[in-house]
Motif scaffolding. Structure first.
Motif, PDB file in Angstrom:
ATOM      1  N   LYS A 253       0.809  -1.211   0.000  1.00  0.00           N
ATOM      2  CA  LYS A 253       0.000   0.000   0.000  1.00  0.00           C
ATOM      3  C   LYS A 253       0.851   1.273   0.000  1.00  0.00           C
ATOM      4  O   LYS A 253       0.299   2.375  -0.002  1.00  0.00           O
ATOM      5  CB  LYS A 253      -0.907   0.009   1.232  1.00  0.00           C
ATOM      6  CG  LYS A 253      -1.849  -1.172   1.324  1.00  0.00           C
ATOM      7  CD  LYS A 253      -2.664  -1.133   2.616  1.00  0.00           C
ATOM      8  CE  LYS A 253      -3.536  -2.364   2.779  1.00  0.00           C
ATOM      9  NZ  LYS A 253      -4.297  -2.344   4.054  1.00  0.00           N
ATOM     10  N   GLY A 254       2.168   1.137   0.023  1.00  0.00           N
ATOM     11  CA  GLY A 254       3.052   2.276   0.138  1.00  0.00           C
ATOM     12  C   GLY A 254       3.620   2.740  -1.185  1.00  0.00           C
ATOM     13  O   GLY A 254       3.455   2.097  -2.234  1.00  0.00           O
ATOM     14  N   THR A 255       4.327   3.840  -1.138  1.00  0.00           N
ATOM     15  CA  THR A 255       4.897   4.453  -2.341  1.00  0.00           C
ATOM     16  C   THR A 255       5.908   3.542  -3.023  1.00  0.00           C
ATOM     17  O   THR A 255       5.878   3.362  -4.245  1.00  0.00           O
ATOM     18  CB  THR A 255       5.557   5.784  -1.972  1.00  0.00           C
ATOM     19  OG1 THR A 255       4.547   6.690  -1.517  1.00  0.00           O
ATOM     20  CG2 THR A 255       6.273   6.396  -3.163  1.00  0.00           C
ATOM     21  N   VAL A 256       6.822   2.963  -2.271  1.00  0.00           N
ATOM     22  CA  VAL A 256       7.852   2.119  -2.872  1.00  0.00           C
ATOM     23  C   VAL A 256       7.220   0.943  -3.603  1.00  0.00           C
ATOM     24  O   VAL A 256       7.559   0.647  -4.753  1.00  0.00           O
ATOM     25  CB  VAL A 256       8.845   1.632  -1.793  1.00  0.00           C
ATOM     26  CG1 VAL A 256       9.789   0.565  -2.347  1.00  0.00           C
ATOM     27  CG2 VAL A 256       9.664   2.805  -1.260  1.00  0.00           C
ATOM     28  N   GLY A 257       6.276   0.277  -2.950  1.00  0.00           N
ATOM     29  CA  GLY A 257       5.644  -0.870  -3.568  1.00  0.00           C
ATOM     30  C   GLY A 257       4.808  -0.537  -4.784  1.00  0.00           C
ATOM     31  O   GLY A 257       4.673  -1.356  -5.698  1.00  0.00           O
ATOM     32  N   GLN A 258       4.259   0.665  -4.814  1.00  0.00           N
ATOM     33  CA  GLN A 258       3.384   1.046  -5.923  1.00  0.00           C
ATOM     34  C   GLN A 258       4.131   1.666  -7.101  1.00  0.00           C
ATOM     35  O   GLN A 258       3.646   1.626  -8.230  1.00  0.00           O
ATOM     36  CB  GLN A 258       2.312   2.011  -5.413  1.00  0.00           C
ATOM     37  CG  GLN A 258       1.327   1.340  -4.450  1.00  0.00           C
ATOM     38  CD  GLN A 258       0.247   2.285  -3.962  1.00  0.00           C
ATOM     39  OE1 GLN A 258       0.271   3.478  -4.212  1.00  0.00           O
ATOM     40  NE2 GLN A 258      -0.724   1.740  -3.220  1.00  0.00           N
ATOM     41  N   LEU A 259       5.302   2.226  -6.849  1.00  0.00           N
ATOM     42  CA  LEU A 259       6.033   2.917  -7.915  1.00  0.00           C
ATOM     43  C   LEU A 259       7.199   2.127  -8.490  1.00  0.00           C
ATOM     44  O   LEU A 259       7.711   2.476  -9.554  1.00  0.00           O
ATOM     45  CB  LEU A 259       6.550   4.273  -7.424  1.00  0.00           C
ATOM     46  CG  LEU A 259       5.499   5.317  -7.042  1.00  0.00           C
ATOM     47  CD1 LEU A 259       6.176   6.651  -6.738  1.00  0.00           C
ATOM     48  CD2 LEU A 259       4.450   5.494  -8.131  1.00  0.00           C
ATOM     49  N   TYR A 260       7.634   1.063  -7.786  1.00  0.00           N
ATOM     50  CA  TYR A 260       8.832   0.346  -8.233  1.00  0.00           C
ATOM     51  C   TYR A 260       8.597  -1.163  -8.228  1.00  0.00           C
ATOM     52  O   TYR A 260       7.837  -1.684  -7.413  1.00  0.00           O
ATOM     53  CB  TYR A 260      10.029   0.649  -7.308  1.00  0.00           C
ATOM     54  CG  TYR A 260      10.360   2.112  -7.214  1.00  0.00           C
ATOM     55  CD1 TYR A 260      11.150   2.738  -8.169  1.00  0.00           C
ATOM     56  CD2 TYR A 260       9.848   2.882  -6.168  1.00  0.00           C
ATOM     57  CE1 TYR A 260      11.441   4.088  -8.084  1.00  0.00           C
ATOM     58  CE2 TYR A 260      10.133   4.227  -6.071  1.00  0.00           C
ATOM     59  CZ  TYR A 260      10.921   4.832  -7.040  1.00  0.00           C
ATOM     60  OH  TYR A 260      11.197   6.167  -6.954  1.00  0.00           O
ATOM     61  N   ASP A 261       9.297  -1.834  -9.144  1.00  0.00           N
ATOM     62  CA  ASP A 261       9.472  -3.276  -9.050  1.00  0.00           C
ATOM     63  C   ASP A 261      10.652  -3.465  -8.110  1.00  0.00           C
ATOM     64  O   ASP A 261      11.811  -3.381  -8.520  1.00  0.00           O
ATOM     65  CB  ASP A 261       9.757  -3.877 -10.426  1.00  0.00           C
ATOM     66  CG  ASP A 261       9.912  -5.390 -10.391  1.00  0.00           C
ATOM     67  OD1 ASP A 261      10.401  -5.920  -9.372  1.00  0.00           O
ATOM     68  OD2 ASP A 261       9.579  -6.047 -11.393  1.00  0.00           O
ATOM     69  N   VAL A 262      10.362  -3.670  -6.833  1.00  0.00           N
ATOM     70  CA  VAL A 262      11.400  -3.576  -5.801  1.00  0.00           C
ATOM     71  C   VAL A 262      12.514  -4.589  -6.027  1.00  0.00           C
ATOM     72  O   VAL A 262      13.702  -4.244  -5.962  1.00  0.00           O
ATOM     73  CB  VAL A 262      10.778  -3.753  -4.399  1.00  0.00           C
ATOM     74  CG1 VAL A 262      11.848  -3.639  -3.337  1.00  0.00           C
ATOM     75  CG2 VAL A 262       9.690  -2.707  -4.161  1.00  0.00           C
ATOM     76  N   VAL A 263      12.167  -5.836  -6.301  1.00  0.00           N
ATOM     77  CA  VAL A 263      13.199  -6.852  -6.504  1.00  0.00           C
ATOM     78  C   VAL A 263      14.076  -6.483  -7.695  1.00  0.00           C
ATOM     79  O   VAL A 263      15.310  -6.584  -7.632  1.00  0.00           O
ATOM     80  CB  VAL A 263      12.559  -8.240  -6.682  1.00  0.00           C
ATOM     81  CG1 VAL A 263      13.617  -9.267  -7.091  1.00  0.00           C
ATOM     82  CG2 VAL A 263      11.869  -8.678  -5.394  1.00  0.00           C
ATOM     83  N   GLU A 264      13.467  -6.047  -8.769  1.00  0.00           N
ATOM     84  CA  GLU A 264      14.245  -5.683  -9.962  1.00  0.00           C
ATOM     85  C   GLU A 264      15.228  -4.549  -9.664  1.00  0.00           C
ATOM     86  O   GLU A 264      16.362  -4.558 -10.162  1.00  0.00           O
ATOM     87  CB  GLU A 264      13.311  -5.270 -11.098  1.00  0.00           C
ATOM     88  CG  GLU A 264      14.043  -4.941 -12.391  1.00  0.00           C
ATOM     89  CD  GLU A 264      13.095  -4.539 -13.509  1.00  0.00           C
ATOM     90  OE1 GLU A 264      13.395  -4.872 -14.667  1.00  0.00           O
ATOM     91  OE2 GLU A 264      12.067  -3.895 -13.216  1.00  0.00           O
ATOM     92  N   THR A 265      14.837  -3.576  -8.836  1.00  0.00           N
ATOM     93  CA  THR A 265      15.741  -2.458  -8.555  1.00  0.00           C
ATOM     94  C   THR A 265      16.998  -2.901  -7.815  1.00  0.00           C
ATOM     95  O   THR A 265      18.022  -2.211  -7.857  1.00  0.00           O
ATOM     96  CB  THR A 265      15.046  -1.358  -7.711  1.00  0.00           C
ATOM     97  OG1 THR A 265      14.754  -1.849  -6.398  1.00  0.00           O
ATOM     98  CG2 THR A 265      13.795  -0.850  -8.392  1.00  0.00           C
ATOM     99  N   TRP A 266      16.923  -4.042  -7.130  1.00  0.00           N
ATOM    100  CA  TRP A 266      18.084  -4.530  -6.372  1.00  0.00           C
ATOM    101  C   TRP A 266      18.879  -5.605  -7.095  1.00  0.00           C
ATOM    102  O   TRP A 266      19.953  -6.010  -6.615  1.00  0.00           O
ATOM    103  CB  TRP A 266      17.622  -5.055  -5.010  1.00  0.00           C
ATOM    104  CG  TRP A 266      17.275  -3.945  -4.071  1.00  0.00           C
ATOM    105  CD1 TRP A 266      16.033  -3.468  -3.771  1.00  0.00           C
ATOM    106  CD2 TRP A 266      18.196  -3.142  -3.326  1.00  0.00           C
ATOM    107  NE1 TRP A 266      16.116  -2.423  -2.893  1.00  0.00           N
ATOM    108  CE2 TRP A 266      17.441  -2.199  -2.594  1.00  0.00           C
ATOM    109  CE3 TRP A 266      19.591  -3.119  -3.201  1.00  0.00           C
ATOM    110  CZ2 TRP A 266      18.033  -1.251  -1.754  1.00  0.00           C
ATOM    111  CZ3 TRP A 266      20.185  -2.184  -2.375  1.00  0.00           C
ATOM    112  CH2 TRP A 266      19.404  -1.260  -1.657  1.00  0.00           C
ATOM    113  N   GLN A 267      18.397  -6.079  -8.224  1.00  0.00           N
ATOM    114  CA  GLN A 267      19.082  -7.190  -8.885  1.00  0.00           C
ATOM    115  C   GLN A 267      20.451  -6.791  -9.425  1.00  0.00           C
ATOM    116  O   GLN A 267      21.324  -7.654  -9.573  1.00  0.00           O
ATOM    117  CB  GLN A 267      18.196  -7.766 -10.001  1.00  0.00           C
ATOM    118  CG  GLN A 267      17.047  -8.594  -9.438  1.00  0.00           C
ATOM    119  CD  GLN A 267      16.115  -9.127 -10.498  1.00  0.00           C
ATOM    120  OE1 GLN A 267      16.000  -8.567 -11.589  1.00  0.00           O
ATOM    121  NE2 GLN A 267      15.414 -10.203 -10.162  1.00  0.00           N
TER     122      GLN A 267
END
Length: 304
Positions: A253-267
């Protein structure tokens, strides 16, 4: 030489003792410690202090030695003077504090959990001191450089403080200092999506620290560093990767989860990455502690 002084029992976290740990660099960190077993070090984010872990720390202490520092500049830890390059609040300097804390406690390696700013310190810790990090869990962040590079209207609107707090001294310090309670309340209420996740007693402790002019300035310096010297350090280390197992948890429900593919940004930042969204906003350890705890314990069991 480091020095450790007892500061009594924690009034908020059952079974935890407060310590004042003076590091070899002269910085004193307030640290809550509880439990026995493999060391698990957990770093809070902005605008909280170590009480952010209060809902899960006692359960974790049944299996681990749980170490909960206040970051430099936050809570009851030292708030050193800064400089024009904001080096005192670079994530490299803050990670060096944690490296020295590990040494001061007589440890060699820790499992690491970091939320928000604490996770950004953890990113630098894993790059600068990889031998001291057995595994990492980063909570509700994408890499700093990625978030700035991909800034758009949606991000700038939702995370306005990334651009407000970096303004030159004394603009944000003066404006926040006029009514710290208002700013803190609006910030927490905007970030957390679960009603009642922060009790009044805990909010008041966050506020006790946040209304100090020294902490307001330190927070601004933390963000100023993130927008300047931290990006320089990230660019210099663009070829480095986090080598320990890395778990990413974020609020759907937060900004990070809604605006980014979180796993992909860290790969491109880590070799061994896994991740999962949780049913909450920015602070899952406060909003959905049972869900967060289960996910964290499962990961720790699988990698330690």
């Amino acid at each position: 030489m480091s020095d450790i002084k007892d500061c009594g029992a924690s009034p908020f976290i059952d079974g935890f003792a407060l310590k004042a740990v003076t590091l070899s660099n002269g910085i004193t960190l307030r640290v809550a410690i509880g439990g026995e077993g493999p060391p698990l070090l957990m770093l809070h984010g902005h605008p909280q202090n170590h009480l952010a872990w209060r809902k899960i720390a006692p359960q974790l202490a049944q299996k681990y030695q749980v170490i909960l520092p206040d970051l430099r500049g936050y809570g009851d830890s030292d708030k050193p003077a800064s400089d024009e390059r904001h080096l005192a609040y670079s994530k490299r300097a803050m990670a060096e504090d944690i490296s020295q804390l590990i040494d001061a406690l007589g440890l060699s390696r820790v499992a690491f959990v970091g939320h928000d700013r604490g996770a950004r310190v953890g990113h630098r810790l894993a790059l600068d001191h990889p031998e001291k990090v057995a595994c990492g869990t980063f909570v509700d962040i994408a890499p700093t450089a990625t978030m700035y590079a991909q800034t758009d209207k949606a991000f700038a609107t939702r995370y306005f403080w990334w651009f407000f707090l970096i303004q030159p001294y004394p603009l944000p310090e003066t404006m926040i200092g006029h009514d710290p309670a208002f700013f803190l309340r609006k910030h927490i209420d905007g970030q957390l999506k679960t009603a009642g996740a922060t009790s009044e007693a805990v909010f008041n402790d966050y506020l006790r620290c946040y209304q100090q002019p020294e902490m307001i300035h330190a927070v601004c310096e933390d963000y100023r560093a993130a927008a300047t010297v931290d990006l320089e350090h990230d660019a210099e280390d663009s070829d480095k990767r986090i080598v320990c197992p890395l778990q990413l948890l974020w609020g759907e429900k937060g900004t990070v989860g809604q605006l980014y593919d979180v796993v992909e940004t860290w790969q491109e930042k880590a070799i061994n990455v896994q991740g999962k969204a949780l049913p909450c906003g920015h602070s899952p350890q406060e909003e959905v502690p049972a869900v967060f705890l289960a996910q964290l314990q499962g990961f720790l069991d699988s990698v330690l």
